[in-house]
Design a protein around this motif. Structure first.
Motif, short mmCIF file in Angstrom:
data_model
loop_
_atom_site.label_atom_id
_atom_site.label_comp_id
_atom_site.label_asym_id
_atom_site.label_seq_id
_atom_site.Cartn_x
_atom_site.Cartn_y
_atom_site.Cartn_z
N GLY A 85 -8.51 -1.54 -8.31
CA GLY A 85 -8.90 -0.86 -9.54
C GLY A 85 -7.95 -1.15 -10.67
N PRO A 86 -8.27 -0.71 -11.88
CA PRO A 86 -7.42 -0.96 -13.04
C PRO A 86 -5.98 -0.50 -12.81
N GLY A 87 -5.05 -1.41 -13.06
CA GLY A 87 -3.64 -1.10 -12.91
C GLY A 87 -3.14 -1.06 -11.49
N ARG A 88 -4.00 -1.41 -10.52
CA ARG A 88 -3.61 -1.34 -9.10
C ARG A 88 -3.34 -2.75 -8.58
N CYS A 89 -3.54 -2.97 -7.28
CA CYS A 89 -3.27 -4.26 -6.66
C CYS A 89 -4.04 -5.37 -7.37
N GLY A 90 -3.38 -6.49 -7.62
CA GLY A 90 -4.02 -7.59 -8.32
C GLY A 90 -4.57 -8.67 -7.41
N GLY A 91 -4.60 -8.42 -6.09
CA GLY A 91 -4.98 -9.48 -5.17
C GLY A 91 -6.46 -9.81 -5.14
N CYS A 92 -7.34 -8.81 -5.20
CA CYS A 92 -8.78 -9.03 -5.08
C CYS A 92 -9.44 -8.74 -6.43
N ASP A 93 -10.12 -9.74 -6.98
CA ASP A 93 -10.74 -9.60 -8.30
C ASP A 93 -12.11 -8.95 -8.24
N TRP A 94 -12.81 -9.09 -7.09
CA TRP A 94 -14.22 -8.70 -7.05
C TRP A 94 -14.50 -7.64 -6.00
N GLN A 95 -13.57 -6.72 -5.77
CA GLN A 95 -13.82 -5.61 -4.84
C GLN A 95 -15.02 -4.77 -5.29
N HIS A 96 -15.30 -4.76 -6.58
CA HIS A 96 -16.37 -3.92 -7.11
C HIS A 96 -17.72 -4.63 -7.14
N ALA A 97 -17.80 -5.85 -6.59
CA ALA A 97 -19.05 -6.60 -6.57
C ALA A 97 -19.54 -6.79 -5.15
N ALA A 98 -20.84 -6.68 -4.93
CA ALA A 98 -21.42 -6.93 -3.61
C ALA A 98 -21.11 -8.36 -3.18
N PRO A 99 -20.98 -8.62 -1.87
CA PRO A 99 -20.59 -9.96 -1.40
C PRO A 99 -21.46 -11.09 -1.95
N GLY A 100 -22.80 -10.91 -1.94
CA GLY A 100 -23.66 -11.95 -2.49
C GLY A 100 -23.43 -12.17 -3.98
N VAL A 132 -21.15 -21.24 -0.56
CA VAL A 132 -21.51 -20.93 0.82
C VAL A 132 -20.38 -20.15 1.50
N PRO A 133 -20.70 -19.04 2.17
CA PRO A 133 -19.65 -18.32 2.90
C PRO A 133 -19.25 -19.06 4.17
N ALA A 134 -18.04 -18.81 4.62
CA ALA A 134 -17.61 -19.36 5.90
C ALA A 134 -18.36 -18.64 7.02
N PRO A 135 -18.54 -19.28 8.17
CA PRO A 135 -19.21 -18.63 9.29
C PRO A 135 -18.55 -17.29 9.63
N GLY A 136 -19.36 -16.26 9.74
CA GLY A 136 -18.84 -14.94 10.08
C GLY A 136 -18.46 -14.08 8.90
N ASP A 137 -18.46 -14.67 7.70
CA ASP A 137 -18.02 -13.93 6.51
C ASP A 137 -19.17 -13.30 5.74
N LYS A 138 -20.42 -13.55 6.15
CA LYS A 138 -21.55 -12.98 5.43
C LYS A 138 -21.70 -11.53 5.86
N VAL A 139 -21.15 -10.62 5.04
CA VAL A 139 -21.13 -9.20 5.41
C VAL A 139 -21.98 -8.39 4.45
N ALA A 140 -22.28 -7.17 4.85
CA ALA A 140 -23.09 -6.27 4.04
C ALA A 140 -22.22 -5.55 3.02
N LYS A 141 -22.89 -4.85 2.10
CA LYS A 141 -22.17 -4.06 1.11
C LYS A 141 -21.25 -3.07 1.82
N GLY A 142 -20.04 -2.92 1.26
CA GLY A 142 -19.09 -1.98 1.83
C GLY A 142 -18.25 -2.55 2.95
N GLU A 143 -18.58 -3.78 3.44
CA GLU A 143 -17.81 -4.40 4.50
C GLU A 143 -16.89 -5.47 3.90
N VAL A 144 -15.78 -5.72 4.57
CA VAL A 144 -14.80 -6.70 4.10
C VAL A 144 -14.40 -7.60 5.26
N PRO A 145 -14.58 -8.92 5.13
CA PRO A 145 -14.10 -9.81 6.19
C PRO A 145 -12.58 -9.88 6.16
#
Length: 442
Positions: A85-100, A132-145
């Motif tokens: 989130g804003p002002g928090r960890c800068g590692g993941c840019d798209w935590q707020h977007a669905a995987p697709g 293209v996602p790597a094998p095994g990385d195609k996850v649903a909303k709310g899941e994180v590989p």
């Protein structure tokens, strides 16, 4: 330098309509006066309140965070990570977007960079426009590989491990990184105190089960006694020369890819996604189609992954030259490929070593340059060698597009491009482009 006539706008808020995604993990918006905002934590089409984090009046652009979402995109999800989130960890840019949606955003960035810097449409680049996602990385909303096999933790003044905030030296203390691979999480770095330590790199090798922890002490700090729940190689980086000094355990980990074991020393470069080495070797070899007896170059070769794959395929009558600027990586590459007599690994920068080799032609070329790309002069030299095919492995679409433009000047065109989502939840994307002479008949 900031003056009274150019005050900082940090903290000012604007209500804006969010425009297209841009390279770097943000989207483009404009203030009422037309000033460009690069907005993180937003998605195209949303209406948000953007708070400026960096920039001043009259600047070409401002950086901002979306601190309130007024109209949400259908692709928006609740960030799975509590430290996002804003002002928090800068590692993941798209935590707020669905995987697709993340992959579509990355595809849009690659498309835009190809058009702007290389003058190519996806069709002209030989690309179907998908990431293209790597094998095994195609996850649903709310899941994180949990994919990241190497995590660089920062340590705050109190000795607590965490990750850097975006464009900041501040540490966001975490108790778990969701994208860290299980082997990294098992080391328990977040649960320990790290007095006098500046950073902790945790590595979990794929296939071998090897674990490694690399500690960088603060200036004047001492290496603590480290006792972990399982056998692990613990290293220390010296203060003066930044060399890694062995404390206990092997000063390397062993990785598996392309039916070989690879020694990777002292936190040296290896793809952080466990499926990446196999995927990239497959893409490169399928694109190059090596033939017995051919000569090949592996530039920026690291510990020799592509050089080894090429050598196995060109056979005893072929030859492979690898060039790498990291001294320890060269040692590892020579060790890894010592059974292949027709492979030679040279130490030095590609732009310096290549002219000194006296090589005037090659059948195949693989280059996997750093994020900045190969550059005009190196590309021109490579284009002059008359290779039948060239494979360009890129972790930055802007650098790839620029270099594809230089290759066009040298008479080469892309015939195939693949884009892989090997860094889920971040803005990074890995591409493999296959080039051949533009005048080659179909």
């Amino acid at each position: 330098m900031q003056t009274e006539s150019t005050p900082s706008l940090a903290g000012r808020e604007y209500e804006v309509e969010v425009g297209p995604v841009a390279h770097g993990g943000h989207c483009v918006a404009r203030t009422e006066t037309g000033q460009v905002l690069f907005v993180r934590h937003a998605l195209p089409g949303e209406r948000v309140v953007a708070r400026v984090t960096d920039g001043e009046e009259g600047a070409r652009f401002l950086r901002a965070d979306a601190v309130r979402v007024l109209t949400a995109s259908k692709d928006r999800v609740e960030p799975p990570c509590p430290f996002s989130g804003p002002g928090r960890c800068g590692g993941c840019d798209w935590q707020h977007a669905a995987p697709g949606a993340q992959r579509r955003l990355k595809a849009a960035v690659v498309t835009e960079q190809l058009a702007r810097l290389a003058g190519l449409t996806p069709e002209q680049a030989g690309w179907d426009g998908t990431v293209v996602p790597a094998p095994g990385d195609k996850v649903a909303k709310g899941e994180v590989p949990a994919w990241r096999t190497r995590v660089q933790y920062a340590v705050d003044p109190e000795g607590r491990a965490g990750l850097r905030k975006h464009r900041s030296h501040e540490v966001e203390v975490v108790d778990r990184c969701l994208i860290a691979a299980p082997g990294v999480s098992e080391l328990g770095v977040e649960a320990r105190a790290w007095p006098q330590i500046a950073s902790v790199e945790a590595i979990a090798a794929t296939g071998s089960g090897d674990r490694q922890v690399i500690l960088t002490p603060r200036p004047g700090g001492r290496l603590p006694i480290v006792e972990l729940d399982r056998p692990v190689s613990v290293q220390r980086i010296g203060e003066r020369d930044k060399a890694v000094h062995r404390v206990h355990g092997r000063p390397f980990v062993r990785e598996r890819a392309d039916d070989r074991t690879w020694r990777v020393g002292d936190g040296g470069f290896w793809q952080v996604h466990p499926k990446a080495p196999e995927l990239l070797v497959e893409a490169v070899m399928r694109g190059l189609m090596p033939r017995k007896g051919e000569t090949a170059l592996d530039l920026y070769c690291g510990v020799g992954l592509f050089a080894g794959a090429l050598a196995e395929r060109v056979g005893e009558r072929g030859a492979v030259l690898g060039i790498e600027s990291g001294k320890r990586a060269v040692e590892d590459a020579r060790h890894n490929l010592q059974d292949l007599e027709r492979v030679r690994i040279e130490y030095g920068k590609v732009e310096q070593v290549m002219p000194a080799t006296g090589i005037t032609e090659a059948d195949l070329i693989v280059l996997d340059p750093p994020r900045a790309g190969a550059g005009r002069d190196t590309v021109a030299h490579l284009a002059s060698l008359g290779a039948r095919r060239i494979a360009y492995v890129a972790c930055d679409p802007a650098a790839l597009a620029r270099d594809l433009g230089y290759f066009a000047d040298g008479g080469y065109r892309p015939i195939r491009l693949q884009a892989f989502d090997l860094f889920p939840f971040t803005h990074h994307v890995e591409c493999v482009a296959i080039l051949e002479p533009a005048d080659k008949t179909a």
